[in-house]
Design a protein around this motif. Structure first.
Motif, PDB file in Angstrom:
ATOM      1  N   ARG A   1       0.827  -1.207   0.000  1.00 15.99           N
ATOM      2  CA  ARG A   1       0.000   0.000   0.000  1.00 15.99           C
ATOM      3  C   ARG A   1       0.862   1.257   0.000  1.00 15.99           C
ATOM      4  O   ARG A   1       0.595   2.216  -0.716  1.00 15.99           O
ATOM      5  CB  ARG A   1      -0.928  -0.002   1.222  1.00 15.99           C
TER       6      ARG A   1
ATOM      7  N   LYS B   1      -4.032  11.158   3.504  1.00 17.81           N
ATOM      8  CA  LYS B   1      -5.263  10.583   2.961  1.00 17.81           C
ATOM      9  C   LYS B   1      -5.420  11.129   1.540  1.00 17.81           C
ATOM     10  O   LYS B   1      -6.106  12.127   1.297  1.00 17.81           O
ATOM     11  CB  LYS B   1      -6.456  10.958   3.847  1.00 17.81           C
TER      12      LYS B   1
ATOM     13  N   TYR C   1      -5.310   4.765  -2.453  1.00 19.15           N
ATOM     14  CA  TYR C   1      -6.452   3.879  -2.595  1.00 19.15           C
ATOM     15  C   TYR C   1      -6.501   3.261  -3.991  1.00 19.15           C
ATOM     16  O   TYR C   1      -6.868   2.091  -4.144  1.00 19.15           O
ATOM     17  CB  TYR C   1      -7.740   4.640  -2.272  1.00 19.15           C
TER      18      TYR C   1
ATOM     19  N   GLN D   1     -11.507  -8.001   2.832  1.00 18.55           N
ATOM     20  CA  GLN D   1     -10.509  -6.936   2.862  1.00 18.55           C
ATOM     21  C   GLN D   1      -9.112  -7.525   2.807  1.00 18.55           C
ATOM     22  O   GLN D   1      -8.905  -8.727   2.927  1.00 18.55           O
ATOM     23  CB  GLN D   1     -10.673  -6.077   4.132  1.00 18.55           C
TER      24      GLN D   1
ATOM     25  N   GLU E   1      -1.953  -1.784   7.938  1.00 16.58           N
ATOM     26  CA  GLU E   1      -3.381  -1.471   7.982  1.00 16.58           C
ATOM     27  C   GLU E   1      -4.181  -2.627   7.409  1.00 16.58           C
ATOM     28  O   GLU E   1      -3.630  -3.511   6.751  1.00 16.58           O
ATOM     29  CB  GLU E   1      -3.688  -0.209   7.159  1.00 16.58           C
TER      30      GLU E   1
ATOM     31  N   ALA F   1      -9.201  -0.015   4.455  1.00 14.80           N
ATOM     32  CA  ALA F   1      -9.224   1.419   4.753  1.00 14.80           C
ATOM     33  C   ALA F   1      -9.317   1.663   6.248  1.00 14.80           C
ATOM     34  O   ALA F   1      -9.889   2.665   6.686  1.00 14.80           O
ATOM     35  CB  ALA F   1     -10.407   2.063   4.031  1.00 14.80           C
TER      36      ALA F   1
END
Length: 357
Positions: A187, A197, A202, A219, A233, A236
């Motif tokens: 990621r 952010k 994403y 996920q 993480e 999200a």
């Protein structure tokens, strides 16, 4: 800031969703939106609330070619007295400015934009659903508008806020979800944009998510970019593990988003005198703890879902079932407390809730 907010109400209000209609996340939008522009040499100006509608954007706008954009997500709720409330919105404003700084975008007056957000939510308050598990999702975002095909920060920007009535983020609701541990894709890396952010984080995650969903998983659990062994993480959301009575969450290392729900969970656990530690935690440690019988619970935290319990992890061909694929006692207590504070069912000793009308 000396600018004022002008309001232009719609003359063609939309039909609202039926009370008994399930609300898919992020598909319906309210009547109005907040808009404010930034021009180099002038600063932020022309703050307004106007009818929700498409807008023109130059094909050469920097955002379309170099991805200079950031966003936030928070929710508005109806409390027990049918008052409209927000949950820690000042934290979202702070984080949005931190994201701005990382993307070489201009900071904004946090109090002013929060006031604009409040006025927008107040204007469209009758869009807030009042069924259990529903809310009004609030999406502030900023993007580069200067038409220029060159790799340099834009001179012009637009800040917008749109609203969407939503139901649960995951179809599973508060029931445990199945998570695939990602060992091929990453990621974000330390020194990159993982702590901001921004849209590119994403977009880059979609391929791994697609593969996970094809395998029957809801996920992806991300590992670090360098060694592919330390947990960062999940999707999200930030992630927590309860091992032998202690709650552990990966420490913020520059590639992990500093979640507001994460911060709230840590503060809540500390107020309950439950041991909570921020540190590096490997995926091997989690599987070992499960083998030893000391892995008690695992859950993700985020604005959209609040708490999402994990029932299963899949990594390198091995499965790890957590707490018999049932929601843990602590996970449920955290969920009930935070959502209770948000809706006024539980006392708010932290001052997290902000009334706007």
């Amino acid at each position: 800031m000396t600018v004022q907010i002008t309001i232009n109400k719609t003359t063609q209000p939309k039909e609202k969703p039926a009370v008994d209609n399930p609300l898919a996340f992020g598909t319906i939008f309210t009547d109005h939106m907040f808009v404010m522009d930034y021009t180099h040499g002038t600063g932020w100006h022309d703050a307004r609330i106007e009818p929700y509608e498409p807008f023109l954007l130059d094909p050469a706008a920097i955002v379309l070619h170099y991805g200079q954009t950031v966003f936030e997500g928070l929710k508005a709720y109806l409390n027990e007295d049918k008052e409209v409330v927000l949950f820690r919105p000042e934290e979202n404003m702070k984080r949005l400015n931190r994201s701005n700084d990382r993307l070489c975008m201009p900071n904004f007056d946090e109090e002013f934009v929060l006031e604009g957000l409040k006025q927008l939510v107040s204007l469209d308050a009758d869009w807030i659903p009042d069924r259990a598990g529903t809310s009004l999702y609030v999406r502030p975002f900023i993007f580069a508008t200067q038409p220029y095909l060159g790799v340099a920060p834009s001179k012009n920007y637009r800040l917008m806020i749109i609203l969407s009535p939503v139901g649960p983020y995951y179809k599973e609701g508060i029931n445990p979800v199945k998570i695939a541990v990602e060992s091929q894709y990453v990621r974000a890396a330390v020194g990159g944009t993982g702590s901001a952010k921004t849209a590119g984080n994403y977009a880059g995650a979609m391929k791994a998510q697609e593969v996970a969903e094809a395998g029957g998983y809801s996920q992806v659990l991300w590992l670090d970019a360098k060694e592919h062994q330390y947990i960062e993480e999940v999707g999200a959301m930030n992630v927590f593990f309860k091992i032998n009575g202690e709650v552990i969450t990966p420490s913020l290392n520059g590639s992990i988003l500093e979640g507001i729900t994460r911060k709230s969970v840590i503060e809540l656990l500390q107020s309950w005198d439950i041991p909570v530690t921020e540190r590096k935690v490997s995926i091997q440690e989690i599987f070992d703890a499960n083998e030893e019988g000391t892995l008690e619970e695992a859950f993700g935290t985020g604005t959209a879902a609040v708490i999402s319990p994990m029932g299963e992890l899949f990594w390198s061909g091995k499965k790890c079932e957590i707490n018999n694929n049932e929601i843990g006692e602590l996970s449920l207590k955290i969920y009930d407390t935070i959502t209770g504070i948000q809706t006024g069912k539980v006392e708010d000793p932290f001052g997290w809730v902000v009334n706007i009308e």
